[in-house]
Design a protein around this motif. Structure first.
Motif, mmCIF file in Angstrom:
data_model
loop_
_atom_site.group_PDB
_atom_site.id
_atom_site.type_symbol
_atom_site.label_atom_id
_atom_site.label_comp_id
_atom_site.label_asym_id
_atom_site.label_seq_id
_atom_site.Cartn_x
_atom_site.Cartn_y
_atom_site.Cartn_z
ATOM 1 N N GLY A 128 37.756 32.039 47.874
ATOM 2 C CA GLY A 128 38.270 32.322 49.210
ATOM 3 C C GLY A 128 39.753 32.590 49.242
ATOM 4 N N THR A 129 40.528 31.900 48.406
ATOM 5 C CA THR A 129 41.987 32.047 48.462
ATOM 6 C C THR A 129 42.528 33.020 47.433
ATOM 7 N N GLN A 130 41.944 33.059 46.225
ATOM 8 C CA GLN A 130 42.424 33.940 45.156
ATOM 9 C C GLN A 130 41.237 34.638 44.492
ATOM 10 N N PRO A 131 40.586 35.536 45.198
ATOM 11 C CA PRO A 131 39.331 36.108 44.682
ATOM 12 C C PRO A 131 39.474 36.830 43.350
ATOM 13 N N VAL A 132 40.565 37.560 43.155
ATOM 14 C CA VAL A 132 40.725 38.315 41.905
ATOM 15 C C VAL A 132 40.928 37.358 40.727
ATOM 16 N N ASP A 133 41.821 36.378 40.897
ATOM 17 C CA ASP A 133 42.047 35.404 39.826
ATOM 18 C C ASP A 133 40.790 34.559 39.579
ATOM 19 N N TRP A 134 40.079 34.261 40.650
ATOM 20 C CA TRP A 134 38.811 33.533 40.507
ATOM 21 C C TRP A 134 37.840 34.329 39.642
ATOM 22 N N ALA A 135 37.723 35.631 39.916
ATOM 23 C CA ALA A 135 36.814 36.477 39.150
ATOM 24 C C ALA A 135 37.247 36.570 37.686
ATOM 25 N N SER A 136 38.547 36.649 37.444
ATOM 26 C CA SER A 136 39.048 36.685 36.064
ATOM 27 C C SER A 136 38.696 35.398 35.322
ATOM 28 N N THR A 137 38.834 34.274 36.024
ATOM 29 C CA THR A 137 38.504 32.991 35.395
ATOM 30 C C THR A 137 37.012 32.894 35.102
ATOM 31 N N GLU A 138 36.174 33.351 36.014
ATOM 32 C CA GLU A 138 34.727 33.360 35.777
ATOM 33 C C GLU A 138 34.389 34.224 34.572
ATOM 34 N N ASN A 139 35.050 35.326 34.439
ATOM 35 C CA ASN A 139 34.813 36.212 33.289
ATOM 36 C C ASN A 139 35.176 35.511 31.980
ATOM 37 N N ASN A 140 36.324 34.854 31.960
ATOM 38 C CA ASN A 140 36.750 34.146 30.742
ATOM 39 C C ASN A 140 35.866 32.921 30.455
ATOM 40 N N LEU A 141 35.446 32.261 31.531
ATOM 41 C CA LEU A 141 34.515 31.140 31.355
ATOM 42 C C LEU A 141 33.219 31.635 30.722
ATOM 43 N N GLY A 142 32.758 32.786 31.180
ATOM 44 C CA GLY A 142 31.548 33.374 30.595
ATOM 45 C C GLY A 142 31.707 33.626 29.115
ATOM 46 N N ALA A 143 32.904 34.109 28.727
ATOM 47 C CA ALA A 143 33.147 34.375 27.302
ATOM 48 C C ALA A 143 33.120 33.071 26.502
ATOM 49 N N ALA A 144 33.681 31.983 27.056
ATOM 50 C CA ALA A 144 33.675 30.691 26.354
ATOM 51 C C ALA A 144 32.258 30.138 26.243
#
Length: 856
Positions: free
Chosen positions: A690-706
């Motif tokens: 809700g507050t930082q959607p782009v950074d949230w999506a980037s973190t989800e992407n990196n979490l997926g890689a881990a």
């Protein structure tokens, strides 16, 4: 008869008496009122000949003027031959008891064999051959008047073109006589009758023509007056001028108004001075001053030598400026009339150019003050009349009024300025609060409002508000994923750089720092290197202004942002050189930003250096680079704590997690990978959708890689599914339309997840799903725009195709795998990656060759 003036104009000749006073004094006390009679004829509606638009208008206006001047006026509108004959007979009879008789005729007139004729409305071509035609000979009429009245005046506005067919002849007493093609001729004066029995003592006669002999006159615009009639109406009532001067003014008026095309002509023989008016007009009023200046100008024009007149006419025509105003400039603009012809023409041409510029700029302003409107209107009138000096007087008065108004406005504006700045501060406060609430769009709008309030009153504040507006749009684009907002921000920064006279915030060079950040952010979401190259150019330009010695803070800030741009260029164009440039730029900035003096900036630099070391993991000693990267991130986190600066903390923590995942890929066991996953989960507590959607999506992407890396370590297929779920969530924000490059990299990660799931389950369908994702990613990833990620995608694609070909013995899949490996190897050779990559491709291509030996 003696001619007292010849005019270079053509218009209807009209003499008028002023204020019931016609006098020919020898002394002032000898003046006495005289009786005048007048006949006014206007022939417009011809039955067979071409109709004339304006004689009826001219006759009505002249009749009204003569009546106002005390004449006893009779009128004949559109008279036929019979009516003209009766009217002229009665007029001659009425003249017997008068001092002055004036005849004004407007209509068709012709000349034949030296005689001028007035043409009645029923005349046609056949009437010319009739000896009894009813055309009126002017010389006979003048003779009759001279025999009846001391002063006879005949004014003929009849020098229009010949209305009869070409070659027409008139049945005259001497035989058939050709009719002249255009205009009238010199009047044949009657024999002097002063001594004739019963005739009054003749004091002279005047006969005026609207055009010089043999020339046609202008009828004027339809619905108006002929140029000559208009000039007579304007000047004949002028008091204080002898009749000869009045007629001079009339003639010159027609001359300038027709641009020299019409040349009135007058013959007069007056034995005494004749005045139409008792006294000169009072010049106290502004309108009277304009009329007086105009008449003086006309008399001056009349005295201008013919050579100079011709020169003025030529210059006026070439520059398309009014004749009268150009004559007026001869004195007002200090044109030297005594100069030689060449020099005089050059001065005139320069003056005409000035006049043309003035006329072009006229009426560019709007006025509201009644006095300014009045004075400006008078100046315009005077200028249009050629009274340039008088126009300057009115302009000076208008300027004095403007100065008085300016003082009043200064006082009012001081109050307005304070109120405008107060409003701007209110809008800016709203913008700052909106920023704290992540409402960057509202912040940008309110900063723009603040700019509008201050742009006229406080340039420095206005400049800053414009920059803040662009900053808010940049935040909107970065945080909310709106590329349009980033582009809008670039446009606003460019507008800020063009604001005049601003030195605050280091002017355009300071704006370049923020603009480069926005360009870099926009470049991250687009394929290719055009945007990032633009950002690098902006920063390198700023470094020409900012030096470490004079502007250490600004210089270091540019170095940091330039390093960010180099980092993105390395990702897009490949090659370790850009990563090394980025690290060097960051380390340069550390010469200014130490941990002791600038802890926050130092932490940011540690974060950036860690990123570059992480990116360089594939080159050289990967474990060493990643270990140093992790140390740099830990250093940043000693300053950026979650409690003090949660946003910055989340950034460094997320970058640390990426490096731990990379290092975990190179180590045995899963401890480092599990720490990476835990770190990403911590970051997601701060970076919410809700507050930082782009950074949230980037973190989800990196979490997926881990999670994917843990799945590869045998933790189970559930980790693969969790990784795909994380990638899918990232795709909900990062769409192909909004950020095609990042969307493609996430798609690439999904393909890798399916590829490893295929390995775990030995499933060709899962391999095919993985291949679909890689091919989809390659629809956005292009070799020329993103060579490194393009090469990695082809490398993984080759692994998937090899797995499919090995299990299905499909030769086409194996051949495609070999092509993919060769393409990837070529890219990494170009990018000078480590020798380990070369060994990997030798091994993979060898496996392909082995399988091809058994393929179908």
């Amino acid at each position: 008869m003696a001619g007292w003036h010849r005019f270079a104009f053509c218009a209807a000749l009209l003499l008028a008496l002023q204020a019931v006073v016609l006098a020919w004094p020898s002394r002032a006390d000898d003046a006495r009122p005289l009786r005048g009679v007048a006949l006014v004829i206007g022939e417009s509606q011809y039955r067979s000949l071409p109709a004339l638009a304006n004689p009826a208008n001219d006759a009505r206006a002249v009749a009204q003027l003569l009546t106002s001047l005390g004449f006893e006026v009779s009128s004949i509108p559109d008279g036929d031959g019979s009516r003209l004959g009766r009217g002229l007979k009665h007029f001659v009879e009425d003249a017997a008891g008068a001092d002055v008789a004036l005849l004004y005729y407007s209509g068709h007139g012709i000349e034949a064999a030296g005689e001028n004729y007035l043409v009645p409305v029923e005349a046609d071509a056949s009437s010319l051959s009739d000896p009894a035609n009813r055309l009126v000979p002017v010389s006979a009429l003048l003779a009759q008047l001279k025999a009846s009245v001391p002063v006879a005046i005949v004014l003929l506005d009849a020098c229009r073109s010949n209305p009869f067919p070409q070659g027409a002849t008139l049945a005259a007493p001497s035989g058939p006589t050709p009719v002249a093609a255009a205009g009238l001729d010199l009047a044949r004066g009657a024999a002097p009758l002063a001594d004739a029995s019963g005739a009054p003592q003749s004091l002279g006669e005047v006969i005026g023509f609207a055009a010089e002999p043999g020339h046609a006159a202008l009828d004027g615009e339809a619905g108006g007056n002929s140029p000559y009639a208009a000039a007579l109406l304007k000047h004949l009532a002028a008091g204080g001028f002898a009749f000869g001067d009045v007629m001079t003014m009339v003639a010159e008026e027609v001359y300038v108004k027709t641009g020299g095309r019409q040349l009135p002509w007058t013959n007069a023989s007056l034995r005494r001075l004749l005045y139409f008016g008792q006294a000169p007009e009072e010049t106290g009023s502004d309108e009277a001053s304009i009329r007086s200046a105009r008449r003086k100008l006309l008399l001056t024009i009349a005295a201008t030598p013919a050579e100079q007149r011709s020169m003025v006419e030529t210059v006026a025509a070439q520059n398309e400026v009014p004749l009268d105003q150009l004559y007026g400039m001869l004195g007002a603009l200090e044109v030297d009339t005594s100069a030689g012809p060449g020099e005089l023409q050059a001065q005139l041409a320069a003056g005409a150019q000035k006049l043309r510029e003035i006329l072009a700029r006229h009426d560019s302003e709007t006025r509201q003050d009644p006095q300014l409107i009045r004075l400006s209107g008078l100046a315009d009138r005077a200028q249009s009349e050629g009274a340039i000096n008088l126009a300057l007087t009115f302009r000076a008065k208008a300027s004095a009024r403007a100065e008085a108004i300016s003082k009043e406005l200064d006082e009012a504006e001081a109050d307005i300025r304070q109120r405008r700045l107060e409003l701007a501060g209110t809008f800016a406060d709203h913008a700052r609060t909106a920023t704290l609430n992540f409402d960057y769009r509202t912040a940008a709008a309110r900063y723009e409002d603040a700019f509008r309030q201050t742009e006229r009153w406080d340039p420095k504040a206005a400049f800053l508000y414009k920059v803040f507006e662009a900053d808010a749009l940049t935040d909107q684009g970065m945080v909310k994923g709106e590329n349009a907002a980033l582009q809008q921000a670039v446009d606003v920064y460019e507008a800020a750089k063009l604001l005049p006279g601003v030195t605050v915030f280091n002017g355009p060079a300071g704006v370049a720092i923020n603009e480069g950040i926005t360009l870099t952010a926009l470049a991250e979401r687009e394929n290719g290197t055009a945007r990032v190259e633009q950002a690098i150019g902006v920063y390198e330009g700023a470094l020409k202004v900012f030096t470490r010695r004079r502007n250490p803070q600004e210089w270091a800030t540019v170095q940091i942002n330039l390093g960010n741009a180099y980092d993105l260029m390395a990702q897009r164009a490949g090659g370790m050189a850009y990563y090394r440039k980025a690290i060097e730029a960051y380390r340069q900035a550390l010469r200014v930003y130490s941990k002791q003096l600038s802890p926050d900036s130092w932490a940011g630099l540690q974060n950036n250096i860690g990123n570059e070391l992480s990116e360089m993991a594939d080159a050289g000693d990967a474990k060493k680079n990643l270990t140093e990267a992790i140390e740099a991130f830990h250093g940043a986190l000693t300053v950026w704590t979650r409690e003090k600066v949660p946003v910055q903390w989340a950034m460094a923590e997320a970058n640390l997690a990426v490096s731990m995942r990379q290092l975990g890929d190179l180590q045995d066991g899963t401890e480092m990978l599990e720490a990476s996953v835990a770190a990403f989960h911590d970051v997601l507590e701060v970076r919410t959708r809700g507050t930082q959607p782009v950074d949230w999506a980037s973190t989800e992407n990196n979490l997926g890689a881990a999670l994917l890396a843990l799945g590869q370590r045998g933790k189970g297929s559930d980790y693969f599914k969790q990784s795909i779920d994380a990638f899918d969530m990232a795709h909900e924000v990062v769409t192909r339309a909004s950020d095609p490059f990042t969307w493609a990299t996430i798609t690439y990660n999904i393909g890798r997840a399916y590829r490893f799931m295929g390995d775990a389950e030995d499933s060709v369908p899962l391999y095919r799903k993985a291949l679909e994702q890689m091919d989809l990613a390659l629809t956005e990833l292009k070799r020329d725009k993103s060579p490194v990620i393009w090469g990695k995608t082809h490398s993984v694609r080759g692994e998937i195709l090899l797995a499919i070909g090995t299990r299905t013995h499909d030769k086409a899949s194996l051949l495609a795998a070999r092509d993919a490996f060769i393409a990837a190897r070529h890219i990494f050779r170009e990018q000078h990656y480590s020798s380990g990559f070369e060994g990997f491709y030798v091994k993979e291509i060898g496996l392909v060759e082995q399988q091809l030996a058994h393929a179908k």
